[in-house]
Design a protein around this motif. Structure first.
Motif, mmCIF file in Angstrom:
data_model
loop_
_atom_site.group_PDB
_atom_site.id
_atom_site.type_symbol
_atom_site.label_atom_id
_atom_site.label_comp_id
_atom_site.label_asym_id
_atom_site.label_seq_id
_atom_site.Cartn_x
_atom_site.Cartn_y
_atom_site.Cartn_z
ATOM 1 N N UNK A 249 -14.113 19.108 27.028
ATOM 2 C CA UNK A 249 -13.329 18.420 28.034
ATOM 3 C C UNK A 249 -13.913 17.039 28.286
ATOM 4 N N UNK A 250 -13.041 16.040 28.477
ATOM 5 C CA UNK A 250 -13.470 14.658 28.669
ATOM 6 C C UNK A 250 -13.044 14.153 30.041
ATOM 7 N N UNK A 251 -13.980 13.468 30.723
ATOM 8 C CA UNK A 251 -13.577 12.782 31.939
ATOM 9 C C UNK A 251 -12.944 11.441 31.572
ATOM 10 N N UNK A 252 -12.566 10.637 32.561
ATOM 11 C CA UNK A 252 -11.826 9.408 32.271
ATOM 12 C C UNK A 252 -12.627 8.451 31.401
ATOM 13 N N UNK A 253 -13.909 8.247 31.732
ATOM 14 C CA UNK A 253 -14.730 7.319 30.951
ATOM 15 C C UNK A 253 -14.937 7.831 29.532
ATOM 16 N N UNK A 254 -15.172 9.122 29.404
ATOM 17 C CA UNK A 254 -15.339 9.699 28.063
ATOM 18 C C UNK A 254 -14.051 9.590 27.262
ATOM 19 N N UNK A 255 -12.913 9.842 27.906
ATOM 20 C CA UNK A 255 -11.626 9.736 27.220
ATOM 21 C C UNK A 255 -11.388 8.311 26.726
ATOM 22 N N UNK A 256 -11.732 7.338 27.554
ATOM 23 C CA UNK A 256 -11.568 5.940 27.150
ATOM 24 C C UNK A 256 -12.425 5.631 25.927
ATOM 25 N N UNK A 257 -13.660 6.131 25.922
ATOM 26 C CA UNK A 257 -14.577 5.860 24.808
ATOM 27 C C UNK A 257 -14.085 6.486 23.515
ATOM 28 N N UNK A 258 -13.675 7.748 23.587
ATOM 29 C CA UNK A 258 -13.209 8.428 22.366
ATOM 30 C C UNK A 258 -11.873 7.867 21.890
ATOM 31 N N UNK A 259 -11.036 7.422 22.817
ATOM 32 C CA UNK A 259 -9.782 6.773 22.431
ATOM 33 C C UNK A 259 -10.065 5.464 21.706
ATOM 34 N N UNK A 260 -11.030 4.713 22.203
ATOM 35 C CA UNK A 260 -11.380 3.434 21.585
ATOM 36 C C UNK A 260 -11.947 3.626 20.188
ATOM 37 N N UNK A 261 -12.850 4.612 20.035
ATOM 38 C CA UNK A 261 -13.522 4.786 18.741
ATOM 39 C C UNK A 261 -12.679 5.577 17.747
ATOM 40 N N UNK B 105 -21.700 -2.652 17.290
ATOM 41 C CA UNK B 105 -21.272 -3.702 16.365
ATOM 42 C C UNK B 105 -19.882 -4.226 16.709
ATOM 43 N N UNK B 106 -18.997 -3.332 17.174
ATOM 44 C CA UNK B 106 -17.594 -3.704 17.307
ATOM 45 C C UNK B 106 -17.091 -3.860 18.743
ATOM 46 N N UNK B 107 -17.689 -3.143 19.703
ATOM 47 C CA UNK B 107 -17.072 -3.080 21.022
ATOM 48 C C UNK B 107 -18.028 -3.336 22.185
ATOM 49 N N UNK B 108 -19.277 -3.616 21.918
ATOM 50 C CA UNK B 108 -20.223 -3.861 22.996
ATOM 51 C C UNK B 108 -19.762 -5.074 23.812
ATOM 52 N N UNK B 109 -19.676 -4.900 25.130
ATOM 53 C CA UNK B 109 -19.203 -5.970 26.001
ATOM 54 C C UNK B 109 -17.716 -5.957 26.245
ATOM 55 N N UNK B 110 -16.976 -5.156 25.475
ATOM 56 C CA UNK B 110 -15.520 -5.096 25.634
ATOM 57 C C UNK B 110 -15.122 -4.182 26.783
ATOM 58 N N UNK B 111 -15.946 -3.147 27.049
ATOM 59 C CA UNK B 111 -15.605 -2.157 28.061
ATOM 60 C C UNK B 111 -16.663 -2.159 29.158
ATOM 61 N N UNK B 112 -16.391 -1.454 30.229
ATOM 62 C CA UNK B 112 -17.322 -1.377 31.350
ATOM 63 C C UNK B 112 -18.588 -0.630 30.949
ATOM 64 N N UNK B 113 -19.640 -0.807 31.732
ATOM 65 C CA UNK B 113 -20.896 -0.109 31.472
ATOM 66 C C UNK B 113 -20.707 1.401 31.563
ATOM 67 N N UNK C 214 -18.080 3.177 30.750
ATOM 68 C CA UNK C 214 -17.481 3.670 29.502
ATOM 69 C C UNK C 214 -18.487 3.572 28.364
ATOM 70 N N UNK C 215 -19.212 2.458 28.274
ATOM 71 C CA UNK C 215 -20.203 2.277 27.218
ATOM 72 C C UNK C 215 -21.271 3.357 27.257
ATOM 73 N N UNK C 216 -21.628 3.816 28.459
ATOM 74 C CA UNK C 216 -22.663 4.841 28.596
ATOM 75 C C UNK C 216 -22.232 6.179 28.021
ATOM 76 N N UNK C 217 -20.934 6.365 27.796
ATOM 77 C CA UNK C 217 -20.427 7.625 27.254
ATOM 78 C C UNK C 217 -20.436 7.659 25.726
ATOM 79 N N UNK C 218 -20.887 6.602 25.081
ATOM 80 C CA UNK C 218 -20.949 6.576 23.622
ATOM 81 C C UNK C 218 -22.051 7.497 23.127
ATOM 82 N N UNK C 219 -21.763 8.431 22.229
ATOM 83 C CA UNK C 219 -22.819 9.257 21.645
ATOM 84 C C UNK C 219 -23.949 8.397 21.091
ATOM 85 N N UNK C 220 -25.175 8.875 21.294
ATOM 86 C CA UNK C 220 -26.336 8.148 20.808
ATOM 87 C C UNK C 220 -26.869 7.124 21.778
#
Length: 530
Positions: A359-371, A513-521, A523-529
């Motif tokens: 299950x994904x919350x809003x920030x996680x959903x945004x991150x997975x949608x983007x990637x 490489x591709x999206x750093x700075x494009x989204x809020x902190x 959302x960025x914090x939800x990126x695996x790794x």
């Protein structure tokens, strides 16, 4: 993005050619296809056709978009999707294609549309010398014409599937589109999917200007009127999982999300056939292999008695069937539905480390949608012979040519406004990576998806998988609890950790490489790794 009203096809071609069939009937096309042997009949009544190697999948390396000076909307930095073509080069190839068509014995012209919402439908005129390509437009494009549409001038597509490009310096086959002048060209590729994907790429470029979110997804509707979207790349299960006898199919591949709800963009389905089983995918099986009189089977093994072998992948793993939605038993008439209650992100994880559902919350959903992480499956593109890890933004990168913020902002707006529950579903491998583990059983995946759609996963306990920043259910009624934890399915836990760490690092490196700075902190914090 402005529309430039021009005459897309020279007047002389469509007025002086001696033999043009305009909007021919399905029966006349089938008769012509069989007469000229452009396809052969199969045992179910479906037409069967085989293609050269270059035409067994899309050709992204030869897919171009016309780059007009001063157009700020297309993301030309995203070279995987947006290969620029100069307007004068396109004009040369366009003129050459018209000349080639003028020499043909017969032409076929259809007037269809994409988009079941009257205000956001795009009229499409297709001109070709192929009766089979014409029949494909009847299957896949809608027959309605909407005078009230806000999208303006129609799209004209020239289709020359059996010719090669003559222009010096050009590849022998190419797909090209000009968004401003509403022109599309399929030249030298007989893969039917090239026609539909061109039309929907144009739609995906146009719709955001009107506040409409285009999505590469299937959709269906429950008896209570609630709807679900299934986002994913080719081969991840969009058609399979949305074809459910208990839910009405809205569409299987392309939809738009407006303030009024969701709407299908197409008239039919374009389903993968490899490994098709009646007991697991009864709706598709019936539409193609039992009552296939309206279907076209593409690049599947057909025996002399007309039977189809859906397990034989020697020709390609990307065998396909196209059929109109009316071939299914449970279809939503009108192709529209309410705002989605549930959104499913489908990923075919070839590494075998992602859970079968999370299950994904809003920030996680945004991150997975983007990637849009998945594994590119064999055969969906020419040259792909085994699964390959890939990131395809919005689960449809090749068909989303605008700058990513255009799609991301619309998704966040609608997700926040309508409160859809979002789940990540792995239709890929379990127990090990591709070649070691096993592909997820579609029956188990369907059970998990049904549990999510019925709300059975709302109140179960979850554990936080911090490496990938997702919430994994500890239990799901009717499913082995061990299966829900991917690590427990591996014979050697250390091997799992090593592969999981490597995949998380791929996420991190790609995002930065591709999206750093494009989204809020957040959302960025939800990126695996990270």
């Amino acid at each position: 993005m402005s529309s430039v009203a021009t005459s897309s096809v020279s007047t002389s071609l469509l007025t002086t050619h001696p033999n043009i069939w305009v909007d021919p009937s399905r029966s006349s096309l089938v008769d012509e296809i069989l007469t000229v042997r452009e396809a052969l009949p199969s045992a179910s009544g479906a037409l069967a056709v085989w293609r050269p190697a270059l035409s067994t999948g899309r050709i992204p390396q030869n897919t171009y978009m016309v780059c007009h000076p001063g157009d700020p909307t297309i993301d030309w930095s995203f070279s995987q999707t947006c290969i620029p073509m100069e307007p004068n080069v396109f004009d040369e190839v366009w003129s050459e294609a018209q000349h080639m068509l003028s020499q043909k014995e017969r032409l076929y012209v259809t007037h269809r549309s994409v988009g079941a919402h009257p205000q956001y439908a795009l009229s499409v005129q297709t001109v070709t010398d192929s009766a089979l390509s014409t029949l494909f437009t009847l299957n896949m494009f809608l027959d309605a014409q909407y005078a009230e549409s806000q999208l303006g001038d129609p799209l004209t597509i020239l289709v020359l599937p059996y010719d090669t490009v003559q222009r010096p310096g050009s590849s022998k086959a190419l797909i090209a589109m000009d968004f401003q002048r509403r022109r599309g060209l399929v030249y030298g590729s007989s893969y039917l999917g090239s026609v539909k994907k061109l039309a929907f790429t144009v739609m995906n470029a146009l719709l955001p200007e009107h506040g409409i979110l285009p999505l590469h997804c299937s959709a269906n509707e429950a008896p209570d009127g609630s709807t679900a979207l299934f986002l994913g790349l080719s081969g991840t299960g969009k058609t399979t999982l949305s074809s459910d006898s208990q839910r009405k199919m809205i569409g299987d591949d392309e939809h738009l999300w407006s303030d009024e709800g969701i709407a299908n963009m197409e008239n039919g389905c374009y389903a993968k056939l490899i490994g098709l089983r009646k007991e697991k995918e009864p709706e598709i099986y019936m539409a193609v292999l039992e009552q296939g009189q309206d279907a076209i089977i593409e690049n599947a093994m057909v025996y002399p008695d007309g039977t189809i072998d859906t397990d034989d992948d020697r020709f390609t793993e990307n065998s396909r069937a196209t059929y109109p939605l009316t071939s299914l038993q449970n279809v939503k008439k009108g192709g529209q539905g309410a705002h989605p209650s549930t959104i499913i992100f489908l990923t075919a994880d070839a590494s075998g480390v992602l859970p079968p559902i999370a299950k994904l919350n809003t920030e996680q959903a945004m991150l997975w949608f983007l990637l849009g992480y998945t594994s590119k499956l064999a055969g969906t593109e020419a040259g792909i012979t085994k699964p390959k890890a890939t990131f395809s933004r919005f689960f449809g990168g090749p068909f989303m040519p605008r700058k990513p913020q255009d799609y991301l902002d619309l998704f966040q707006q609608k997700l926040t406004q309508y409160g859809s529950a979002v789940y990540l579903v792995n239709t890929g491998w379990s127990g090990g990576p591709y070649g070691v583990g096993e592909r997820m059983d579609i029956a188990v995946t369907r059970h998990l998806v049904c549990a999510a759609l019925r709300g059975e996963l709302h109140s179960v306990p979850y554990w936080e998988y911090r490496k990938f920043h997702v919430a994994v259910p500890l239990v799901c009624p009717g499913v082995d609890e061990n299966l829900l934890n991917p690590k427990k399915m591996w014979s050697h836990p250390d091997d799992y950790d090593r592969v999981a760490d490597a995949l998380a690092l791929e996420f991190k490196e790609y995002f930065e490489k591709n999206f750093l700075g494009l989204v809020s902190d957040a959302i960025a914090a939800m990126c695996p790794g990270r």
